[in-house]
Design an enzyme around this catalytic site. Structure first.
Site, short mmCIF file in Angstrom:
data_model
loop_
_atom_site.label_atom_id
_atom_site.label_comp_id
_atom_site.label_asym_id
_atom_site.label_seq_id
_atom_site.Cartn_x
_atom_site.Cartn_y
_atom_site.Cartn_z
CG ASP A 37 -1.86 1.09 1.37
OD1 ASP A 37 -1.65 2.11 0.69
OD2 ASP A 37 -2.83 0.95 2.13
CG HIS A 38 3.10 4.22 -3.09
ND1 HIS A 38 3.90 4.88 -2.20
CD2 HIS A 38 3.73 4.33 -4.29
CE1 HIS A 38 4.96 5.38 -2.81
NE2 HIS A 38 4.87 5.04 -4.09
#
Ligand code: CAO
Length: 422
Positions: free
Chosen positions: A394-395
């Protein structure tokens, strides 16, 4: 002969359930034990199997109804030759609490089949938000996803007021990401013959959960290959000892153990993103989900406190949960609380894939099939066993450099496990 099918007892102290889906329709010929409806309660989601076979002539409930134990669900007409006897049997706890119930005797087996049997249906994260059936129905009637509602009650329990507050937020937010509804699909029968099959509960939940992930988590995938030549030697050498303990030493167990170490080394990967409160939740326990392929679809049971267990214990536990997943015997507790997930498709094949991060987690490790490859070392090509890995993350929380470091660390430790001693 017409017979009524009533809602059996679902669980202790549960007197009613919310009808999530009807899996059959009038005119269908059903078999005994075929799932006919799906019921949700506060405690579980459950398939209700038909206690008898026959043709459905009437359905007396609707999706969304709250049904009480003992209430008639549908009426089935069947050939009297299939059912030889309907007796009152003392002592069988059944459709009416505390009273004796009718038990259908099967002509061939002579075995009694009580009307109360129901198979536990596995739970996935979509079901785990704490809300009563009536609150869920309220949210559904408003077209809201209950999973997005923040509960303000004890333990995050969601009330009608929470649903209303969420509805207000959705209406007032021009950038709302609330799901607007599904588009109609074309009539495919215009181009050729088609069959229609209702989506199973597991399929539906997987679909909803992956859409949720896809829409809310900006995902990046990092690929690498680990040289597992030495690990493979160790695995084959230790296989028999683990088998004696009741486990199967595969890469899944080894990666489970290694992931626990990696999560301690890189705590960001053991966290959750709480955008609503603009905070990161770092967890001090290591619970890891294992994707299991079953006939009914994908299930993700969670192994708890992975860091506190030996490789042998983990191998035994994976065996157990995979078997229970395949036999639909998992409890709701076994599906909850994962911080990270491993999806090993290497037993099937493939060179790489991009797994999807589970909602409320920030990373998932994808594992593809290992194989012997020529690797250039010290001026020559040597055969090494290489394992392709892919890490989706998850950036919002994890930057590219973090993702690369995490996977490089895993590959290094797989190549030289003694590095963790340093
Ligand atoms: N590379 C090469 N071989 C592998 C391997 C890999 N990465 N992983 C497992 N294998 C081998 C095992 O060693 C085993 O070999 P033998 O039969 O010779 O002993 C064989 O493949 C089968 O393994 P397994 O499936 O019995 O055991 P496992 O511990 O590796 O995996 C489980 C358990 C539950 C993860 C697996 O059965 C499974 O369901 N995988 C699918 C996961 C999935 O669906 N992911 C997608 C989710 S997202 O869409």
């Amino acid at each position: 002969m017409k017979q009524e099918i009533k809602l059996p007892e679902i669980a202790d102290n549960v007197v009613s359930g919310f009808l999530a889906r009807i899996l059959v329709k009038v005119g269908d010929v059903i078999e005994k034990d075929q799932s006919i409806i799906e019921i949700e309660t506060d405690k579980a989601a459950t398939d209700i199997p038909a206690p008898i076979g026959g043709k459905i002539v009437d359905i007396r409930v609707h999706a969304g109804d709250e049904i009480r134990v003992g209430q008639t669900i549908m009426v089935v007409e069947n050939d009297v030759r299939d059912v030889t006897d309907v007796k009152e049997v003392k002592g069988v706890k059944g459709v009416t609490e505390g009273k004796d119930v009718k038990v259908v005797m099967d002509a061939k087996s002579e075995a009694p089949h009580d009307l109360t049997s129901s198979r536990p249906h596995v739970l996935t994260p979509a079901y785990l938000v704490p809300a009563s059936p009536s609150v869920r129905r309220f949210a559904r009637e408003l077209g809201l996803d209950i999973n997005r509602v923040k509960g303000t009650g004890p333990g995050g329990r969601i009330s009608n007021d929470d649903v209303k507050a969420h509805a207000k937020e959705v209406i007032q937010s021009p950038k709302s990401t609330q799901f607007a509804g599904y588009a109609e699909v074309p009539d495919f029968s215009k181009w050729g013959p088609v069959d229609y099959q209702p989506m199973s509960r597991i399929r539906t939940i997987t679909a909803e959960s992956t859409v949720n992930s896809w829409q809310t988590i900006p995902q990046v995938v990092q690929f690498d290959k680990a040289d597992i030549t030495e690990v493979e030697k160790f695995r084959l050498m230790s296989k028999t000892a683990v088998e004696k303990a009741g486990g199967k030493l595969t890469m899944t167990a080894i990666l489970l153990k290694l992931s626990a170490m990696a999560l301690r080394q890189f705590p960001k990967f053991n966290a959750s993103v709480d955008m609503k409160n603009k905070q990161i939740v770092y967890k001090n326990y290591i619970n890891i989900g294992i994707a299991v392929d079953t006939e009914l679809g994908l299930l993700v049971p969670v192994v708890q406190d992975v860091d506190k267990k030996s490789l042998t214990e983990l191998s035994v536990e994976i065996n157990g949960i995979a078997e229970r997943a395949r036999n639909r015997k998992l409890t709701s507790e076994e599906m909850q609380g994962g911080n990270f997930t491993i999806s090993n498709l290497g037993g099937i094949g493939g060179t790489s894939f991009t797994p999807i991060v589970y909602p409320n987690q920030v990373a998932i490790l994808g594992v593809s099939k290992s194989g012997i490859e020529p690797v250039y070392r010290d001026g020559e090509f040597v055969p090494r066993t290489m394992l392709p890995l892919s890490l989706s993350y998850d950036h919002r929380l994890i930057d590219g450099a973090d993702g690369a470091r995490f996977l490089v660390w895993m590959c290094k430790v797989l190549e030289q496990p003694f590095l963790t001693w340093l």
